[in-house]
Design an enzyme around this catalytic site. Structure first.
Site, mmCIF file in Angstrom:
data_model
loop_
_atom_site.group_PDB
_atom_site.id
_atom_site.type_symbol
_atom_site.label_atom_id
_atom_site.label_comp_id
_atom_site.label_asym_id
_atom_site.label_seq_id
_atom_site.Cartn_x
_atom_site.Cartn_y
_atom_site.Cartn_z
ATOM 1 N N TYR A 1 -7.771 -6.589 0.933
ATOM 2 C CA TYR A 1 -7.548 -7.688 1.958
ATOM 3 C C TYR A 1 -8.281 -8.899 1.478
ATOM 4 C CZ TYR A 1 -6.892 -3.404 4.900
ATOM 5 O OH TYR A 1 -6.356 -2.245 5.361
ATOM 6 N N PHE B 1 3.660 -6.348 18.862
ATOM 7 C CA PHE B 1 4.817 -5.979 19.757
ATOM 8 C C PHE B 1 4.422 -5.578 21.031
ATOM 9 C CE2 PHE B 1 7.802 -2.614 20.698
ATOM 10 C CZ PHE B 1 8.896 -3.406 21.463
#
Length: 340
Positions: A55, A211
């Site tokens: 990351y 979502f």
């Protein structure tokens, strides 16, 4: 917060994935904003924090290390090896999957330095390098544990067979993989294997990369560098079909008296006591919403409604494109994803 068992650790049932602070979703938030989310999580009782060498090509570990260091005796810190940034001859950093023992050892040493700690509580093999038997990679991680550099071993994005092989080489404390109402691959074998073997299932993206929150209505505006733009189910046509699932989900949320995000977190946690939810966020407000989801109780009737709405065949688009799918070892459903 409620707690669950993860190997030798007792952790909050809702953890914090730190990837969003410096990786994968376009422009990163400020250091101050990231630190505010970390402090809010600590204040709220979150005790499992997740990062990786990949990351931000190490920047994420450097970012969170100073904030978490004063709390090391009260939290469980997880990081990952086997997928990291490597600088090429042209000076550009690129993601490389490398499960060779010498690489994993170097990954660990680098992460310890960036995190500012002497030991990583939970250390995952981020991706299984198919060029290296998983037993060799896990074996080296076991040696790192013997040396006191890590406390427990995990694997990420592997199927049930590879999980069993890894667990035979050395006890695995946690499997981390995607699991949510619209990513149900765990139900093809790994969820049951974790229950059988006493392994925690750490479910990343439990709100479906936003979502399932209902707050991402338009994918055409995803910023440059947002990995969702490369994912088939976020393609405009597929996403438009997937959005149809949110109205019936909202009806269930109203019955449960919670938000969509809270409902998504609650559903994941209702799939077994071995499951821990791992959402990520750059917003303190969203963090608190995710945490509240860890306390929502769902009746068998509401769970059945959600299972029916989000039947795997109702989802349009795979979760990864071909390259990404080739890098994971998770089982897939044997049908073409179709809209409801």
């Amino acid at each position: 917060m409620q707690t669950r068992q993860l190997g030798p650790f007792t952790v909050s049932n809702v953890a914090l994935g730190c990837m969003n602070f410096s990786h994968a979703y376009g422009a990163s938030p400020s250091v101050e904003q990231s630190h505010a989310v970390l402090h809010a999580a600590l204040d709220a009782g979150v005790t499992l924090f997740d990062t990786a060498a990949l990351y931000g090509f190490g920047a994420n570990e450097s970012l969170i290390g100073p904030v978490l260091k004063p709390h090391r005796n009260h939290i469980t810190l997880a990081s990952k090896c086997g997928m990291a940034g490597v600088r090429g001859d042209d000076g550009v950093m690129r993601r490389v999957i490398d499960g060779r023992p010498k690489t994993l050892r170097q990954n660990c040493e680098d992460s310890l330095q960036r995190l500012g700690t002497d030991v990583i509580d939970l250390y995952y093999l981020h991706r299984w390098d198919k060029n290296v038997p998983i037993e060799e990679s896990v074996g080296e991680m076991a040696r790192l544990k013997e040396e006191g550099k890590i406390r427990a071993l995990g694997v990420s994005e592997v199927g049930a067979d590879a999980l069993r092989r890894a667990h035979k080489e050395h006890p695995i404390a946690a499997l981390q993989s995607e699991y949510s109402l619209w990513s149900r691959n765990a139900e093809l074998g790994t969820l049951a294997a974790c229950k059988e073997l006493g392994i925690a299932y750490v479910a990343f993206s439990p709100v479906g990369r936003a979502f399932l929150t209902g707050k991402l209505q338009e994918v055409g505006a995803l910023v440059k560098g947002d990995i969702r733009a490369t994912m088939p189910r976020f393609a405009p046509d597929s996403y438009a079909r997937n959005l149809r699932l949110l109205a019936p989900m909202q009806a269930v949320a109203e019955k449960a008296d919670c938000t969509l995000a809270e409902l998504a977190i609650a559903w994941v946690l209702h799939q077994g006591e071995q499951v821990i939810a791992l959402p990520g966020t750059t917003s303190v407000e969203h963090l608190h919403e995710d945490i509240r989801g860890g306390s929502v109780k769902l009746s068998p009737e509401l769970l059945a409604e959600l299972d029916d709405i989000f039947r795997p065949e109702a989802i349009a688009g795979d979760r990864y494109a071909l390259q990404g799918q080739g890098e994971v070892d998770t089982e897939k459903f044997g049908f073409e994803k179709r809209p409801a």
